[in-house]
Design a protein around this motif. Structure first.
Motif, short mmCIF file in Angstrom:
data_model
loop_
_atom_site.label_atom_id
_atom_site.label_comp_id
_atom_site.label_asym_id
_atom_site.label_seq_id
_atom_site.Cartn_x
_atom_site.Cartn_y
_atom_site.Cartn_z
N MET A 20 0.84 -1.20 0.00
CA MET A 20 0.00 0.00 0.00
C MET A 20 0.87 1.25 0.00
O MET A 20 1.96 1.26 0.58
N THR A 22 0.42 5.54 0.68
CA THR A 22 -0.43 6.67 1.06
C THR A 22 0.21 7.93 0.48
O THR A 22 1.41 8.18 0.69
N ALA A 31 -4.97 6.50 0.18
CA ALA A 31 -4.19 5.25 0.18
C ALA A 31 -4.57 4.44 -1.05
O ALA A 31 -5.74 4.40 -1.44
#
Length: 83
Positions: A20, A22, A31
């Motif tokens: 992930m 952000t 995100a």
């Protein structure tokens, strides 16, 4: 896994598979995970947080200006300056 690239006018800084990322968007942080819907956003000065695997501590990279694009290929951040 999400394919992530961080690019500045000088060079490609990152090209890797991550869990992930952000991003500090001008409308607020967002995100991105694998399979995210395509979109584009301008980015503000701030920190990109890169999480390599679920539950891992995120790595932080300072960026200034630019834009982010999420596509079927992954996330590309084109920053005016990074580091």
């Amino acid at each position: 896994m999400l394919h992530f690239e961080l690019v500045t006018p000088e060079k490609l800084l990152r090209s890797e598979e991550v869990h992930m990322v952000t991003v500090p968007g001008t409308e607020g942080d967002f995100a991105v995970l694998e399979g995210h819907a395509p979109f584009m956003s301008t980015i503000r000065d701030g920190q990109i947080l890169i999480q390599r695997s679920p539950g891992a501590a995120p790595e932080s990279i300072a960026i200034r200006g630019g834009f982010a694009e999420v596509s079927a290929k992954g996330l590309t951040v084109l920053a005016e300056h990074a580091g």
